[in-house]
Design a protein around this motif. Structure first.
Motif, PDB file in Angstrom:
ATOM      1  N   ALA A   1      -5.703-128.889  95.431  1.00  0.00           N
ATOM      2  CA  ALA A   1      -4.716-128.308  94.520  1.00  0.00           C
ATOM      3  C   ALA A   1      -4.309-126.897  94.930  1.00  0.00           C
ATOM      4  CB  ALA A   1      -5.274-128.282  93.090  1.00  0.00           C
ATOM      5  N   ILE A   2      -5.255-126.118  95.441  1.00  0.00           N
ATOM      6  CA  ILE A   2      -5.013-124.701  95.708  1.00  0.00           C
ATOM      7  C   ILE A   2      -5.233-124.378  97.173  1.00  0.00           C
ATOM      8  CG2 ILE A   2      -5.741-122.347  95.144  1.00  0.00           C
ATOM      9  CD1 ILE A   2      -4.575-123.815  92.795  1.00  0.00           C
ATOM     10  N   LYS A   3      -4.237-123.777  97.805  1.00  0.00           N
ATOM     11  CA  LYS A   3      -4.390-123.323  99.191  1.00  0.00           C
ATOM     12  C   LYS A   3      -5.122-121.992  99.224  1.00  0.00           C
ATOM     13  CE  LYS A   3      -1.739-122.170 103.332  1.00  0.00           C
ATOM     14  NZ  LYS A   3      -0.392-122.015 103.902  1.00  0.00           N
ATOM     15  N   SER A   4      -4.665-121.041  98.400  1.00  0.00           N
ATOM     16  CA  SER A   4      -5.314-119.730  98.349  1.00  0.00           C
ATOM     17  C   SER A   4      -4.865-118.978  97.096  1.00  0.00           C
ATOM     18  CB  SER A   4      -4.987-118.902  99.593  1.00  0.00           C
ATOM     19  OG  SER A   4      -3.595-118.630  99.659  1.00  0.00           O
ATOM     20  N   ILE A   5      -5.598-117.905  96.795  1.00  0.00           N
ATOM     21  CA  ILE A   5      -5.283-117.043  95.659  1.00  0.00           C
ATOM     22  C   ILE A   5      -5.301-115.606  96.167  1.00  0.00           C
ATOM     23  CG2 ILE A   5      -5.955-116.282  93.348  1.00  0.00           C
ATOM     24  CD1 ILE A   5      -7.529-118.981  93.157  1.00  0.00           C
ATOM     25  N   LYS A   6      -4.206-114.889  95.973  1.00  0.00           N
ATOM     26  CA  LYS A   6      -4.115-113.499  96.428  1.00  0.00           C
ATOM     27  C   LYS A   6      -4.125-112.570  95.221  1.00  0.00           C
ATOM     28  CE  LYS A   6      -0.206-111.743  97.939  1.00  0.00           C
ATOM     29  NZ  LYS A   6       0.961-111.447  98.776  1.00  0.00           N
ATOM     30  N   ILE A   7      -4.985-111.549  95.273  1.00  0.00           N
ATOM     31  CA  ILE A   7      -5.075-110.548  94.204  1.00  0.00           C
ATOM     32  C   ILE A   7      -4.741-109.199  94.814  1.00  0.00           C
ATOM     33  CG2 ILE A   7      -6.542-109.531  92.429  1.00  0.00           C
ATOM     34  CD1 ILE A   7      -8.414-111.985  92.854  1.00  0.00           C
ATOM     35  N   THR A   8      -3.800-108.482  94.210  1.00  0.00           N
ATOM     36  CA  THR A   8      -3.476-107.134  94.686  1.00  0.00           C
ATOM     37  C   THR A   8      -3.804-106.117  93.610  1.00  0.00           C
ATOM     38  OG1 THR A   8      -1.182-107.195  93.895  1.00  0.00           O
ATOM     39  CG2 THR A   8      -1.602-108.023  96.122  1.00  0.00           C
ATOM     40  N   GLY A   9      -4.073-104.895  94.038  1.00  0.00           N
ATOM     41  CA  GLY A   9      -4.431-103.824  93.131  1.00  0.00           C
ATOM     42  C   GLY A   9      -5.852-103.383  93.383  1.00  0.00           C
ATOM     43  N   LYS A  10      -6.200-102.192  92.899  1.00  0.00           N
ATOM     44  CA  LYS A  10      -7.539-101.664  93.100  1.00  0.00           C
ATOM     45  C   LYS A  10      -8.430-102.035  91.922  1.00  0.00           C
ATOM     46  CE  LYS A  10      -6.426 -97.729  96.031  1.00  0.00           C
ATOM     47  NZ  LYS A  10      -6.556 -96.290  96.226  1.00  0.00           N
ATOM     48  N   PRO A  11      -9.626-102.587  92.193  1.00  0.00           N
ATOM     49  CA  PRO A  11     -10.558-102.876  91.113  1.00  0.00           C
ATOM     50  C   PRO A  11     -10.853-101.604  90.331  1.00  0.00           C
ATOM     51  CG  PRO A  11     -11.289-103.877  93.152  1.00  0.00           C
ATOM     52  CD  PRO A  11     -10.132-102.968  93.493  1.00  0.00           C
TER      53      PRO A  11
ATOM     54  N   ILE B   1      -1.126-117.563  92.953  1.00  0.00           N
ATOM     55  CA  ILE B   1      -1.809-118.806  93.302  1.00  0.00           C
ATOM     56  C   ILE B   1      -0.858-119.630  94.159  1.00  0.00           C
ATOM     57  CG2 ILE B   1      -2.849-120.931  92.417  1.00  0.00           C
ATOM     58  CD1 ILE B   1      -3.512-119.407  89.854  1.00  0.00           C
ATOM     59  N   TYR B   2      -1.295-119.940  95.384  1.00  0.00           N
ATOM     60  CA  TYR B   2      -0.508-120.760  96.300  1.00  0.00           C
ATOM     61  C   TYR B   2      -1.033-122.188  96.237  1.00  0.00           C
ATOM     62  CZ  TYR B   2       1.098-116.304  98.153  1.00  0.00           C
ATOM     63  OH  TYR B   2       1.640-115.040  98.278  1.00  0.00           O
TER      64      TYR B   2
ATOM     65  N   SER C   1       0.662-127.847  97.663  1.00  0.00           N
ATOM     66  CA  SER C   1       1.968-128.514  97.779  1.00  0.00           C
ATOM     67  C   SER C   1       3.067-127.591  98.302  1.00  0.00           C
ATOM     68  CB  SER C   1       2.393-129.041  96.407  1.00  0.00           C
ATOM     69  OG  SER C   1       2.649-127.955  95.523  1.00  0.00           O
ATOM     70  N   GLY C   2       2.792-126.279  98.334  1.00  0.00           N
ATOM     71  CA  GLY C   2       3.807-125.315  98.761  1.00  0.00           C
ATOM     72  C   GLY C   2       4.399-124.527  97.610  1.00  0.00           C
ATOM     73  N   ASP C   3       4.169-124.948  96.359  1.00  0.00           N
ATOM     74  CA  ASP C   3       4.621-124.190  95.196  1.00  0.00           C
ATOM     75  C   ASP C   3       3.687-122.992  94.991  1.00  0.00           C
ATOM     76  OD1 ASP C   3       6.534-126.163  94.844  1.00  0.00           O
ATOM     77  OD2 ASP C   3       5.374-127.242  93.339  1.00  0.00           O
ATOM     78  N   ARG C   4       4.121-122.037  94.164  1.00  0.00           N
ATOM     79  CA  ARG C   4       3.263-120.891  93.883  1.00  0.00           C
ATOM     80  C   ARG C   4       3.496-120.384  92.459  1.00  0.00           C
ATOM     81  NH1 ARG C   4       7.656-118.534  96.347  1.00  0.00           N
ATOM     82  NH2 ARG C   4       8.276-116.473  95.589  1.00  0.00           N
ATOM     83  N   THR C   5       2.477-119.719  91.935  1.00  0.00           N
ATOM     84  CA  THR C   5       2.576-119.079  90.628  1.00  0.00           C
ATOM     85  C   THR C   5       2.276-117.600  90.812  1.00  0.00           C
ATOM     86  OG1 THR C   5       1.822-121.087  89.520  1.00  0.00           O
ATOM     87  CG2 THR C   5       1.724-119.041  88.255  1.00  0.00           C
ATOM     88  N   GLU C   6       3.204-116.740  90.402  1.00  0.00           N
ATOM     89  CA  GLU C   6       3.014-115.292  90.495  1.00  0.00           C
ATOM     90  C   GLU C   6       2.743-114.743  89.102  1.00  0.00           C
ATOM     91  OE1 GLU C   6       6.523-113.687  92.292  1.00  0.00           O
ATOM     92  OE2 GLU C   6       6.104-114.604  94.247  1.00  0.00           O
ATOM     93  N   MET C   7       1.691-113.944  88.988  1.00  0.00           N
ATOM     94  CA  MET C   7       1.317-113.336  87.712  1.00  0.00           C
ATOM     95  C   MET C   7       1.248-111.834  87.891  1.00  0.00           C
ATOM     96  SD  MET C   7      -1.719-115.955  86.710  1.00  0.00           S
ATOM     97  CE  MET C   7      -1.549-117.691  87.147  1.00  0.00           C
ATOM     98  N   ARG C   8       2.035-111.120  87.099  1.00  0.00           N
ATOM     99  CA  ARG C   8       2.052-109.664  87.177  1.00  0.00           C
ATOM    100  C   ARG C   8       1.515-109.085  85.878  1.00  0.00           C
ATOM    101  NH1 ARG C   8       4.028-106.036  90.432  1.00  0.00           N
ATOM    102  NH2 ARG C   8       5.033-107.632  91.700  1.00  0.00           N
ATOM    103  N   ILE C   9       0.625-108.087  86.010  1.00  0.00           N
ATOM    104  CA  ILE C   9       0.058-107.450  84.827  1.00  0.00           C
ATOM    105  C   ILE C   9       1.146-106.658  84.108  1.00  0.00           C
ATOM    106  CG2 ILE C   9      -1.681-105.859  83.958  1.00  0.00           C
ATOM    107  CD1 ILE C   9      -2.908-108.250  85.324  1.00  0.00           C
ATOM    108  N   LYS C  10       1.344-106.962  82.840  1.00  0.00           N
ATOM    109  CA  LYS C  10       2.295-106.209  82.029  1.00  0.00           C
ATOM    110  C   LYS C  10       1.569-105.132  81.223  1.00  0.00           C
ATOM    111  CE  LYS C  10       5.978-106.724  78.650  1.00  0.00           C
ATOM    112  NZ  LYS C  10       6.651-107.605  77.700  1.00  0.00           N
TER     113      LYS C  10
END
Length: 199
Positions: A138-148, A156-157, A160-169
């Motif tokens: 289901a998941i190729k990879s997950i990328k997290i940006t920002g400093k802990p 989330i990639y 299938s080639g689709d992706r979900t982008e989540m931005r902190i509001k």
């Protein structure tokens, strides 16, 4: 439905790696890019967690649903006709492993290396690659940006080639009022407006 919940579990495991110490709540704006749609599907989601390993993932738009892990058990719910209704969750070994790993992450441990390969692309970017064959379907990879401990984006990639982008509001670390957030017997007892105000 099973793939949807697996995605949520995977997201818990990576995004919560940033949660250190006390209560943490993150409000996300999401965009799901699907190959057969011209425009992304937009939404809003809430992630709440605490140091004891409890987690709530709630979709706020375009529909309302919640997945709760109370430290021992997990349950999924949909909000329909003004009421919360419990729905089936996958009971596979992979999901159990994810939840067990998540509890460790939220208790201040590292990302479980039996679940993900971790690559630090830079000081501000981590990429997680699933090791479990079921997850990798289901998941190729997950990328997290920002400093802990404060992530900025999670992408989330899909395999299938689709992706979900989540931005902190919005985010709340250490002082979030999470009363009722992890109550599996009454998922409606939590009011996210108490955490972030009216959206």
């Amino acid at each position: 439905m099973k793939r949807f919940f697996l995605l949520l579990c995977l997201f818990f495991a990576c995004a919560s790696a940033f949660a250190k110490g006390g209560a943490c709540a993150l409000l996300f704006e999401t965009k799901k890019y699907v190959s057969f749609f011209d425009e992304p599907i937009e939404g809003k989601c809430l992630l709440a967690s605490d140091a004891s390993g409890r987690v709530r993932w709630q979709t706020l738009a375009p529909f309302v649903s919640a997945m709760i892990f109370d430290g021992a058990d997990s349950a999924a719910f949909e909000f329909d006709n003004g009421k919360w209704k419990r729905v089936d969750m996958p009971s596979s070994r992979a999901v159990s492993e994810i939840m067990a790993g998540l509890k460790g992450v939220l208790s201040g441990e590292k990302v479980p290396d039996n679940l993900f390969s971790v690559s630090n692309k830079s000081e501000n970017e981590i990429v997680l690659t699933p090791k479990n064959p079921l997850m990798a379907k289901a998941i190729k990879s997950i990328k997290i940006t920002g400093k802990p401990p404060k992530p900025e984006t999670v992408t989330i990639y899909d395999a299938s080639g689709d992706r979900t982008e989540m931005r902190i509001k919005k985010s709340s670390f250490g002082s979030a009022d999470l009363t009722g957030a992890f109550d599996i017997s009454n998922p409606g007892s939590f009011n996210c407006k108490l955490v972030f105000g009216k959206e």
